[in-house]
Design a protein around this motif. Structure first.
Motif, mmCIF file in Angstrom:
data_model
loop_
_atom_site.group_PDB
_atom_site.id
_atom_site.type_symbol
_atom_site.label_atom_id
_atom_site.label_comp_id
_atom_site.label_asym_id
_atom_site.label_seq_id
_atom_site.Cartn_x
_atom_site.Cartn_y
_atom_site.Cartn_z
ATOM 1 N N HIS A 101 9.110 -2.804 -7.810
ATOM 2 C CA HIS A 101 7.779 -2.206 -7.828
ATOM 3 C C HIS A 101 7.801 -0.698 -8.090
ATOM 4 C CE1 HIS A 101 7.129 -6.051 -5.756
ATOM 5 N NE2 HIS A 101 5.881 -5.965 -6.180
ATOM 6 N N ASN A 102 8.988 -0.172 -8.433
ATOM 7 C CA ASN A 102 9.129 1.244 -8.794
ATOM 8 C C ASN A 102 8.646 2.177 -7.681
ATOM 9 O OD1 ASN A 102 9.982 3.253 -10.614
ATOM 10 N ND2 ASN A 102 7.896 3.550 -11.366
ATOM 11 N N ARG A 103 9.074 1.904 -6.461
ATOM 12 C CA ARG A 103 8.718 2.754 -5.320
ATOM 13 C C ARG A 103 9.972 3.452 -4.797
ATOM 14 N NH1 ARG A 103 3.892 0.200 -3.442
ATOM 15 N NH2 ARG A 103 3.031 -0.640 -5.387
ATOM 16 N N PRO A 104 9.936 4.748 -4.596
ATOM 17 C CA PRO A 104 11.077 5.432 -3.987
ATOM 18 C C PRO A 104 11.225 5.044 -2.527
ATOM 19 C CG PRO A 104 9.234 6.937 -4.238
ATOM 20 C CD PRO A 104 8.824 5.657 -4.913
ATOM 21 N N TRP A 105 12.475 5.012 -2.065
ATOM 22 C CA TRP A 105 12.702 4.726 -0.650
ATOM 23 C C TRP A 105 13.922 5.488 -0.170
ATOM 24 C CZ3 TRP A 105 16.609 1.642 1.845
ATOM 25 C CH2 TRP A 105 17.540 1.050 0.991
ATOM 26 N N ILE A 106 14.035 5.607 1.155
ATOM 27 C CA ILE A 106 15.069 6.452 1.746
ATOM 28 C C ILE A 106 15.853 5.631 2.759
ATOM 29 C CG2 ILE A 106 15.556 8.609 2.946
ATOM 30 C CD1 ILE A 106 12.482 9.254 2.064
ATOM 31 N N TYR A 107 17.080 5.331 2.405
ATOM 32 C CA TYR A 107 17.982 4.567 3.270
ATOM 33 C C TYR A 107 18.510 5.460 4.388
ATOM 34 C CZ TYR A 107 22.674 3.013 4.648
ATOM 35 O OH TYR A 107 23.799 2.708 5.363
ATOM 36 N N GLY A 108 18.735 4.871 5.564
ATOM 37 C CA GLY A 108 19.338 5.624 6.655
ATOM 38 C C GLY A 108 19.977 4.712 7.672
ATOM 39 N N GLY A 109 21.049 5.187 8.286
ATOM 40 C CA GLY A 109 21.707 4.438 9.346
ATOM 41 C C GLY A 109 22.449 5.378 10.266
ATOM 42 N N GLY A 168 26.139 9.296 10.989
ATOM 43 C CA GLY A 168 25.054 8.624 10.288
ATOM 44 C C GLY A 168 25.142 8.878 8.799
ATOM 45 N N MET A 169 24.261 8.236 8.043
ATOM 46 C CA MET A 169 24.237 8.400 6.593
ATOM 47 C C MET A 169 22.836 8.172 6.077
ATOM 48 S SD MET A 169 26.250 4.923 5.461
ATOM 49 C CE MET A 169 27.605 5.300 6.579
ATOM 50 N N THR A 170 22.563 8.714 4.911
ATOM 51 C CA THR A 170 21.261 8.535 4.280
ATOM 52 C C THR A 170 21.398 8.694 2.774
ATOM 53 O OG1 THR A 170 18.951 9.296 4.253
ATOM 54 C CG2 THR A 170 20.643 10.981 4.571
ATOM 55 N N ALA A 171 20.493 8.060 2.056
ATOM 56 C CA ALA A 171 20.445 8.196 0.598
ATOM 57 C C ALA A 171 19.004 8.048 0.152
ATOM 58 C CB ALA A 171 21.319 7.141 -0.080
ATOM 59 N N THR A 172 18.585 8.907 -0.753
ATOM 60 C CA THR A 172 17.250 8.822 -1.340
ATOM 61 C C THR A 172 17.354 8.075 -2.656
ATOM 62 O OG1 THR A 172 16.610 10.910 -0.310
ATOM 63 C CG2 THR A 172 15.270 10.143 -2.161
ATOM 64 N N GLN A 199 0.809 -1.221 0.000
ATOM 65 C CA GLN A 199 0.000 0.000 0.000
ATOM 66 C C GLN A 199 0.843 1.272 0.000
ATOM 67 O OE1 GLN A 199 -3.548 0.227 2.584
ATOM 68 N NE2 GLN A 199 -3.068 -1.860 3.223
ATOM 69 N N SER A 200 2.138 1.152 0.125
ATOM 70 C CA SER A 200 2.992 2.334 0.293
ATOM 71 C C SER A 200 3.301 3.021 -1.024
ATOM 72 C CB SER A 200 4.298 1.938 0.980
ATOM 73 O OG SER A 200 5.048 1.060 0.151
ATOM 74 N N ASP A 201 3.370 4.338 -0.964
ATOM 75 C CA ASP A 201 3.884 5.138 -2.077
ATOM 76 C C ASP A 201 5.372 5.395 -1.908
ATOM 77 O OD1 ASP A 201 1.215 5.596 -3.166
ATOM 78 O OD2 ASP A 201 0.927 6.978 -1.489
ATOM 79 N N ILE A 202 5.806 5.460 -0.655
ATOM 80 C CA ILE A 202 7.189 5.776 -0.282
ATOM 81 C C ILE A 202 7.555 4.871 0.885
ATOM 82 C CG2 ILE A 202 8.730 7.571 0.634
ATOM 83 C CD1 ILE A 202 6.593 9.605 -0.522
ATOM 84 N N ILE A 203 8.797 4.410 0.914
ATOM 85 C CA ILE A 203 9.277 3.572 2.016
ATOM 86 C C ILE A 203 10.460 4.275 2.674
ATOM 87 C CG2 ILE A 203 10.187 1.305 2.668
ATOM 88 C CD1 ILE A 203 9.041 0.341 -0.112
ATOM 89 N N ILE A 204 10.471 4.293 4.004
ATOM 90 C CA ILE A 204 11.606 4.852 4.746
ATOM 91 C C ILE A 204 12.259 3.731 5.541
ATOM 92 C CG2 ILE A 204 12.446 6.624 6.298
ATOM 93 C CD1 ILE A 204 9.994 8.223 5.846
ATOM 94 N N ASP A 205 13.553 3.598 5.369
ATOM 95 C CA ASP A 205 14.335 2.607 6.097
ATOM 96 C C ASP A 205 14.675 3.141 7.479
ATOM 97 O OD1 ASP A 205 16.253 0.664 6.902
ATOM 98 O OD2 ASP A 205 17.847 1.851 5.958
ATOM 99 N N ALA A 206 14.220 2.434 8.502
ATOM 100 C CA ALA A 206 14.624 2.721 9.874
ATOM 101 C C ALA A 206 15.036 1.419 10.542
ATOM 102 C CB ALA A 206 13.486 3.390 10.636
ATOM 103 N N SER A 207 15.544 0.503 9.726
ATOM 104 C CA SER A 207 15.938 -0.812 10.220
ATOM 105 C C SER A 207 17.347 -0.749 10.803
ATOM 106 C CB SER A 207 15.851 -1.848 9.101
ATOM 107 O OG SER A 207 16.780 -1.540 8.078
ATOM 108 N N ASP A 208 17.796 -1.886 11.303
ATOM 109 C CA ASP A 208 19.122 -1.921 11.911
ATOM 110 C C ASP A 208 19.992 -3.024 11.326
ATOM 111 O OD1 ASP A 208 17.920 -4.155 12.924
ATOM 112 O OD2 ASP A 208 18.127 -3.618 15.038
#
Length: 232
Positions: free
Chosen positions: A150-158, A164-168, A126-135
């Protein structure tokens, strides 16, 4: 004044100061309010992301986390209370309850579950966008594979210790996680918050960037998203 006009005025007043931002405006708010954003992990990063997006009026937040709240979480996971830890409440359910008290006008779906290949379609569909908050990288590469397919944008983060770091990642427009990092490091070889620690401000710094990127994506402002891996 009709009930619908009254609700519209209340909605506009609640978000008025962000609607005033020229790059966002009423159209951006309408798009954000119509968006569905999955947050994978409701720990430190996920707590801060969810709070920011709930207050901003993201229309549907999907919270995915199988863990329970523990006392050691409380110094950095801002959604939870001592009562949550004492009761060993599932993080997804506790987060949903606290977020509903912040903004009763948005929809919140809580899944006390692991994100694994067998349930990825169910949890992320059901998501349009996914945000990574995993470990862990296993989950991140699963998100990457599903999002690309599935052609969905997502945002990596750690985050770790004081950095820390992140990438869209926008499939078809940007490099994906597999391009940035070809494979996950072997299990047990990388430091974690349990071994290296974490200071809370860096959590909020990375989570804020991720939430801002999600808002840009929801508003259709792909041209303004950050490109490449950003390291703090």
């Amino acid at each position: 004044q009709s009930p619908e006009e009254s609700r519209t005025m209340q909605h506009d007043e609640r978000y008025r100061k962000q609607i005033l931002v020229p790059e966002f405006g009423p159209a951006g708010q309408a798009a954000l309010s119509g968006s569905s954003i999955a947050i994978v992990g409701c720990g430190a990063l996920g707590s801060a992301q969810a709070m920011l997006l709930a207050r901003a009026g993201a229309g549907h937040l999907i919270l995915i986390d199988r863990d329970i709240v523990e006392e050691s979480n409380l110094h950095r996971q801002i959604l939870y209370t001592e009562a949550d830890a004492t009761a060993c409440r599932p993080k997804a359910a506790a987060a949903a309850g606290h977020l509903a008290a912040v903004n009763s006008r948005i929809r919140i779906t809580a899944h006390a579950a692991d994100l694994d290949p067998a349930r990825a379609d169910e949890l992320l569909g059901q998501s349009d966008i996914i945000i990574d908050a995993s470990d862990n990288y296993e989950t991140r590469f699963l998100i990457n594979d599903w999002a690309v397919a599935h052609n969905r944008p997502w945002i990596y983060g750690g985050v770790l210790a004081t950095g820390g770091m992140t990438a869209t990642i926008i499939p078809g427009e940007t490099a994906c996680l597999a391009c940035i990092q070809s494979e996950a490091p072997p299990a047990g070889t990388s430091p974690t918050c349990d071994t290296a620690g974490i200071l809370p401000p860096v959590v909020h710094a990375i989570a804020a960037i991720q939430a801002m990127e999600a808002i840009k994506l929801a508003a259709g402002r792909h041209e303004s998203v950050l490109r490449g891996l950003k390291i703090l």
